[in-house]
Write a protein that holds these residues in place. Structure first.
Motif, PDB file in Angstrom:
ATOM      1  N   VAL A 217      41.382  37.470  41.039  1.00 22.75           N
ATOM      2  CA  VAL A 217      42.046  38.505  41.831  1.00 22.75           C
ATOM      3  C   VAL A 217      41.802  38.334  43.324  1.00 22.75           C
ATOM      4  O   VAL A 217      42.418  39.027  44.135  1.00 22.75           O
ATOM      5  N   MET A 218      40.914  37.434  43.705  1.00 25.11           N
ATOM      6  CA  MET A 218      40.689  37.169  45.126  1.00 25.11           C
ATOM      7  C   MET A 218      40.117  35.774  45.280  1.00 25.11           C
ATOM      8  O   MET A 218      39.427  35.263  44.394  1.00 25.11           O
ATOM      9  N   GLU A 219      40.414  35.145  46.413  1.00 19.93           N
ATOM     10  CA  GLU A 219      39.975  33.764  46.623  1.00 19.93           C
ATOM     11  C   GLU A 219      38.470  33.647  46.765  1.00 19.93           C
ATOM     12  O   GLU A 219      37.857  32.715  46.271  1.00 19.93           O
ATOM     13  N   GLU A 227      32.010  42.064  47.921  1.00 24.17           N
ATOM     14  CA  GLU A 227      30.957  43.078  48.012  1.00 24.17           C
ATOM     15  C   GLU A 227      31.496  44.396  48.545  1.00 24.17           C
ATOM     16  O   GLU A 227      30.987  45.481  48.200  1.00 24.17           O
ATOM     17  N   LEU A 228      32.512  44.329  49.393  1.00 23.77           N
ATOM     18  CA  LEU A 228      33.076  45.531  49.991  1.00 23.77           C
ATOM     19  C   LEU A 228      34.206  46.133  49.153  1.00 23.77           C
ATOM     20  O   LEU A 228      34.525  47.312  49.309  1.00 23.77           O
ATOM     21  N   GLN A 229      34.810  45.349  48.272  1.00 26.43           N
ATOM     22  CA  GLN A 229      35.956  45.833  47.509  1.00 26.43           C
ATOM     23  C   GLN A 229      35.612  46.347  46.117  1.00 26.43           C
ATOM     24  O   GLN A 229      36.289  47.235  45.601  1.00 26.43           O
ATOM     25  N   TYR A 230      34.574  45.795  45.486  1.00 30.04           N
ATOM     26  CA  TYR A 230      34.437  46.007  44.046  1.00 30.04           C
ATOM     27  C   TYR A 230      34.324  47.471  43.647  1.00 30.04           C
ATOM     28  O   TYR A 230      34.873  47.897  42.629  1.00 30.04           O
ATOM     29  N   VAL A 231      33.651  48.279  44.456  1.00 35.00           N
ATOM     30  CA  VAL A 231      33.438  49.670  44.066  1.00 35.00           C
ATOM     31  C   VAL A 231      34.731  50.473  44.103  1.00 35.00           C
ATOM     32  O   VAL A 231      34.856  51.506  43.441  1.00 35.00           O
ATOM     33  N   HIS A 232      35.730  49.991  44.850  1.00 36.53           N
ATOM     34  CA  HIS A 232      37.013  50.685  44.965  1.00 36.53           C
ATOM     35  C   HIS A 232      38.072  50.129  44.013  1.00 36.53           C
ATOM     36  O   HIS A 232      39.192  50.650  43.970  1.00 36.53           O
ATOM     37  N   ALA A 233      37.762  49.079  43.267  1.00 37.38           N
ATOM     38  CA  ALA A 233      38.801  48.363  42.530  1.00 37.38           C
ATOM     39  C   ALA A 233      39.185  48.998  41.195  1.00 37.38           C
ATOM     40  O   ALA A 233      40.370  49.207  40.941  1.00 37.38           O
ATOM     41  N   LEU A 506      31.659  53.123  60.395  1.00 34.81           N
ATOM     42  CA  LEU A 506      31.890  52.317  61.590  1.00 34.81           C
ATOM     43  C   LEU A 506      31.709  50.835  61.256  1.00 34.81           C
ATOM     44  O   LEU A 506      30.844  50.149  61.790  1.00 34.81           O
ATOM     45  N   ASN A 507      32.512  50.388  60.329  1.00 31.72           N
ATOM     46  CA  ASN A 507      32.491  49.008  59.865  1.00 31.72           C
ATOM     47  C   ASN A 507      33.911  48.693  59.425  1.00 31.72           C
ATOM     48  O   ASN A 507      34.343  49.093  58.346  1.00 31.72           O
ATOM     49  N   GLU A 508      34.658  48.020  60.291  1.00 30.27           N
ATOM     50  CA  GLU A 508      36.069  47.797  60.028  1.00 30.27           C
ATOM     51  C   GLU A 508      36.301  47.017  58.745  1.00 30.27           C
ATOM     52  O   GLU A 508      37.260  47.254  58.017  1.00 30.27           O
ATOM     53  N   GLU A 509      35.421  46.048  58.452  1.00 33.52           N
ATOM     54  CA  GLU A 509      35.581  45.275  57.225  1.00 33.52           C
ATOM     55  C   GLU A 509      35.440  46.161  55.995  1.00 33.52           C
ATOM     56  O   GLU A 509      36.198  46.039  55.026  1.00 33.52           O
ATOM     57  N   ALA A 510      34.472  47.074  56.025  1.00 33.89           N
ATOM     58  CA  ALA A 510      34.228  47.924  54.860  1.00 33.89           C
ATOM     59  C   ALA A 510      35.388  48.858  54.591  1.00 33.89           C
ATOM     60  O   ALA A 510      35.788  49.056  53.439  1.00 33.89           O
ATOM     61  N   VAL A 511      35.969  49.434  55.645  1.00 35.89           N
ATOM     62  CA  VAL A 511      37.015  50.426  55.395  1.00 35.89           C
ATOM     63  C   VAL A 511      38.348  49.780  55.037  1.00 35.89           C
ATOM     64  O   VAL A 511      39.102  50.320  54.220  1.00 35.89           O
ATOM     65  N   VAL A 512      38.665  48.626  55.596  1.00 32.81           N
ATOM     66  CA  VAL A 512      39.911  47.979  55.191  1.00 32.81           C
ATOM     67  C   VAL A 512      39.796  47.497  53.753  1.00 32.81           C
ATOM     68  O   VAL A 512      40.773  47.533  52.990  1.00 32.81           O
ATOM     69  N   CYS A 513      38.600  47.097  53.334  1.00 34.47           N
ATOM     70  CA  CYS A 513      38.419  46.642  51.953  1.00 34.47           C
ATOM     71  C   CYS A 513      38.473  47.795  50.963  1.00 34.47           C
ATOM     72  O   CYS A 513      38.780  47.583  49.783  1.00 34.47           O
ATOM     73  N   ALA A 514      38.196  49.020  51.402  1.00 34.53           N
ATOM     74  CA  ALA A 514      38.362  50.169  50.519  1.00 34.53           C
ATOM     75  C   ALA A 514      39.817  50.283  50.092  1.00 34.53           C
ATOM     76  O   ALA A 514      40.126  50.602  48.935  1.00 34.53           O
ATOM     77  N   LEU A 516      42.164  47.659  50.386  1.00 32.67           N
ATOM     78  CA  LEU A 516      42.569  46.421  49.721  1.00 32.67           C
ATOM     79  C   LEU A 516      42.045  46.357  48.297  1.00 32.67           C
ATOM     80  O   LEU A 516      42.661  45.740  47.424  1.00 32.67           O
ATOM     81  N   GLY A 517      40.912  46.982  48.044  1.00 29.83           N
ATOM     82  CA  GLY A 517      40.369  47.013  46.693  1.00 29.83           C
ATOM     83  C   GLY A 517      41.097  47.975  45.776  1.00 29.83           C
ATOM     84  O   GLY A 517      41.134  47.778  44.556  1.00 29.83           O
TER      85      GLY A 517
END
Length: 821
Positions: A217-219, A227-233, A506-514, A516-517
């Motif tokens: 599901v991801m490269e 690590e940032l997506q799995y909890v939202h998937a 305040l972590n752009e990677e974490a919130v966009v992955c929420a 995307l997940g």
């Protein structure tokens, strides 16, 4: 003696506990031949006494619950997993080094090896027991879980095991099987570098997880995003096993916050498992340097996790860990208002376990000290290591049959798990109020209203709003009031809830992955434009993988994700130049237009229509550059819809007959173009205004898929007749904008582009426009150049002095609409 089986490794038991564990395990082995057969291990696979007791306890639970028919079946499947694991490691070693596979186990000769071996061998060897443990747990309790892997370079483990158990996509199944010829073709395709005539890779195997990897599901090429997506998937009632990298643990620190977001009310069961092999490419990982598993255990507990120590060399330990982690989440969810700590498996192992070179830096890629195709010593080491992992064909057939219990258990294959093929129905999109002609309002306020209306009309879609910081500042008041920040302890009088849909950090990677997940739901990401480049790696990786899935014949079915860039470059004039940055829009304009849609709504109606259109897409990210300050109403609802679907619109004049085309991209740019047109008409120059809201629709296509999305030559010519001089005034830097739109560029004599030229500071909107030579007067001056007319005929001496940087800027500045913050 009370043995705490569920919280420690064998090394952490006291001497007395270790002795008692050993005694109990020995007693069970003597009493149960089936148990003894599994407990004896296989090849390099060993089951320590603690794992034996843990697994025995799990088997009894599964039988008692009716999820496994009987203990004998369970021990048979556990023993089968050992053999499949050993064969998987054997095949991974061949993928790196050999171009021939002999299923009779005979030693390979020099000509059987690749001249140039390649592969992330150590990590892949470590992933084999982990992925085999996942397959095992599915077989033990009859549930097909989803999986994702952050360390995509370990794909050899996944592909090897999938080939061995027959869990393949169509592209793999047509080329590979367990015969000598099929497996030789398989290892030969790994890092083959061969091309099709159209320039695409001929091999369906990649260096990382790709669209042909069954269940991928991801490269995972850019470490840290799993690590940032799995909890939202996973949606509620779904299950996911996430394999994570100890190297990536140092990459995206937002992963420490996963316990903040999991809720029994709307989250599926997640089993994160970090493969703790202690090494990166060239040195020990930071975890290993700071104390290894014990340090990580303490760190995780401080961050709200419930860590569980596992043996990363043993598939049974991995399966037990999945079972225990899910059981803990289910038990916590059954208790009202319980503070459930998120379990986290620590699978300790040695990098490259099971093959020569294990535990060294060399194990990352090529663990042998030389090239087996050229050096006898390296060849002997390979054959020795392979022999220790070899499984006879008949024994492997029996093991695969024992694990492939899908028909018996009436469950789907792992390639078809819940996350692998998301198909979401189109959402209902209610109409919102027309802002009407005349007046002005905030486009972000209209977007806010439209988003809430869509969310409320589709209650079955789980919502995730990725928010680095300031929803209210960005005019998303209704969204925040309706969705609320997700927190553990809500503050009275604040828009917070334990089950809020707004993921704020305040972590752009974490919130966009929420977002995307959350591929089974409805998503929105909002950020200051200048801070969005921190999201670029995550977004780009998602776009590439989605496009490759479509090209592989499996187009993604998740709803398009809107990425809203507001408080943008021109509105952030009041801050320093660090806040004035159109890089994200420029970068995503460079991606393929059919999946990366960069859109600039000019007003409120345009913003609402663009948001709705974003959700009508599948497997895309629509970047919306939206003003938050009031701007004039430019579009009727019909025009807004036309702009959303066509990408451009003529707002004034006739492109076919006008002397010049004034093309605006961006709300503030349109205001300047409007004023410039008035001046040109006053001086006898007819000018048409074209609003270019989605530039990518008008680019030169780079492949057939993009060609199907961009406009045809006739459609382009209707708005942009080749014989008409033109001025582009863009929100972005003009160079990348023109570079993407060479199809519309008629050359420097008749085409000019104005935009952000890297000048700024603490200014107001008109001041920033002036600093970047993008005022109406600069547009008129540029028009004189492409028309071949005298500048003095279109601008006064005072205006020319201001344009040339020798007069008073106030001469040509006009108050921007909504200039008050």
């Amino acid at each position: 003696m009370n043995l705490h089986l569920n919280c420690c490794t064998a090394d952490q038991l006291s001497a007395a506990e270790r002795q008692r564990t050993l005694e109990l395990a020995d007693a069970h082995r003597r009493a149960d031949p089936a148990f003894d057969h599994w407990a004896a291990g296989y090849g390099v696979i060993r089951h320590d006494p603690l794992t034996q007791l843990r697994v025995r306890q799990m088997v009894h639970e599964l039988v008692a619950l009716g999820r496994t028919p009987d203990a004998g079946t369970a021990w048979q499947r556990l023993a089968a997993a050992d053999r499949v694991t050993s064969a998987g490691m054997w095949l991974v070693a061949h993928m790196t080094y050999s171009q021939r596979v002999r299923t009779d186990g005979a030693a390979l000769e020099a000509d059987d090896f690749k001249a140039t071996p390649e592969g992330h061998t150590g990590g892949s060897l470590n992933m084999v027991p982990a992925y085999a443990g996942y397959l095992l747990m599915d077989a033990l309790d009859g549930v097909t879980r989803a999986w994702m892997m952050g360390q995509g370079h370990c794909v050899a483990a996944i592909d090897a095991l999938n080939v061995l158990v027959g869990n393949m996509t169509a592209r793999h199944a047509e080329r590979y099987d367990r015969s000598d010829a099929g497996l030789s073709r398989f290892v030969g395709d790994f890092y083959a570098y061969t091309l099709n005539p159209d320039g695409t890779p001929a091999s369906p195997l990649g260096s990382h997880v790709n669209a042909h990897t069954a269940g991928g599901v991801m490269e995972g090429g850019y470490l840290g995003f799993a690590e940032l997506q799995y909890v939202h998937a996973p949606l509620k009632d779904e299950r996911l096993v996430a394999f994570l990298s100890d190297g990536a643990f140092e990459e995206q620190r937002g992963s420490d916050w996963a316990p903040r977001w999991w809720r029994a009310e709307d989250s599926g069961l997640v089993s994160p498992i970090i493969i703790l092999n202690g090494r990166r490419i060239e040195q020990r990982s930071q975890i290993a340097q700071q104390g290894g598993e014990r340090w990580l255990d303490r760190h995780l507990r401080l961050n709200g996790f419930d860590p569980i120590a596992l043996d990363g060399r043993d598939p049974a330990s991995i399966a037990w860990g999945i079972h225990v982690m899910e059981s803990r989440l289910q038990a916590g969810a059954a208790v009202p208002d319980a503070d459930v700590r998120l379990p986290y498996g620590i699978a300790e192992t040695v990098k490259g376990f099971g093959f020569p070179g294990a535990g060294t830096n060399a194990s990352h890629n090529l663990p042998l000290p030389g090239n087996p195709s050229k050096e006898a010593e390296a060849r002997a080491l390979f054959n020795q290591g392979a022999a220790a992992l070899f499984v006879a064909a008949s024994e492997l057939e029996e093991a695969v049959a024992a694990l492939n219990s899908h028909d018996l258990q009436q469950r789907v294959r792992e390639r078809d798990h819940a996350l692998a093929d998301r198909q979401v129905e189109p959402p209902r999109v209610p109409a919102i109020a027309d802002r009407g002609a005349g007046g002005e309002s905030s486009p972000m306020t209209a977007l806010d209203e439209q988003f809430v209306a869509i969310a409320e009309a589709n209650p079955g879609l789980r919502v995730r709003v990725g928010n680095p910081d300031e929803l209210r500042s960005n005019k998303l008041d209704r969204t925040l009031d309706a969705m609320k920040h997700r927190v553990h302890e809500p503050e009275p009088g604040v828009a917070e809830s334990t089950t809020g849909a707004v993921i704020t950090a305040l972590n752009e990677e974490a919130v966009v992955c929420a977002a995307l997940g959350n591929k089974g739901g409805l998503n929105l990401v909002v950020t200051y434009e200048a801070f969005a480049p921190k999201m670029l790696g995550a977004v780009r990786q998602e776009l590439i993988f989605a496009r490759h899935q479509a090209q592989a014949g499996r187009p993604p079915g998740w709803l398009g994700v809107p990425l809203v860039l507001t408080s943008h470059t021109w509105e952030n004039a009041k801050n320093e130049q660090s806040h004035q940055d159109p890089t994200m829009a420029e970068a995503l304009l460079g991606e393929m237009a059919d999946i990366s849609r960069v859109v600039f709504p000019p007003d409120a109606n345009g913003a609402a229509a663009a948001l709705a259109h974003a959700y009508a897409q599948r497997g895309t990210v629509t970047t919306l550059v939206v003003p938050k300050r009031p701007v004039p109403h430019e579009l009727t609802p019909t025009q807004a819809q036309a702009l959303a679907t066509q990408g451009a619109l003529c707002l004034a004049g006739n492109p076919a007959t006008a002397a010049i085309l004034l093309v605006a991209t961006g709300a503030y740019q349109l205001q300047e173009v409007r004023h410039a047109q008035v001046r040109l008409v006053e001086r006898g120059v007819s000018a048409a205004i074209v609003y270019l809201g989605e530039p990518g629709r008008f680019r030169t296509p780079r492949d057939p898929d993009e060609a199907r999305y961009v406009h045809s030559d006739s459609e382009v010519h209707a708005l942009f007749p080749a014989e008409r001089p033109r001025i582009f005034v863009t929100h972005t830097r003009p160079e990348p904008f023109l570079g993407a739109l060479r199809r519309l560029d008629t050359g420097p004599a008749t085409t000019a582009a104005l935009g952000f030229v890297n000048r700024g500071g603490t200014l107001d909107v008109p001041g920033l426009l002036f600093a970047n030579r993008s005022t109406w007067a600069h547009v008129v001056d540029a028009a004189a150049g492409v028309l071949g007319q005298s500048r003095g005929g279109l601008l006064s001496e005072a205006e020319l002095a201001a344009v040339d940087g020798r007069g008073d800027p106030a001469t040509i500045l006009r108050p921007a609409s909504g200039s008050t913050p």
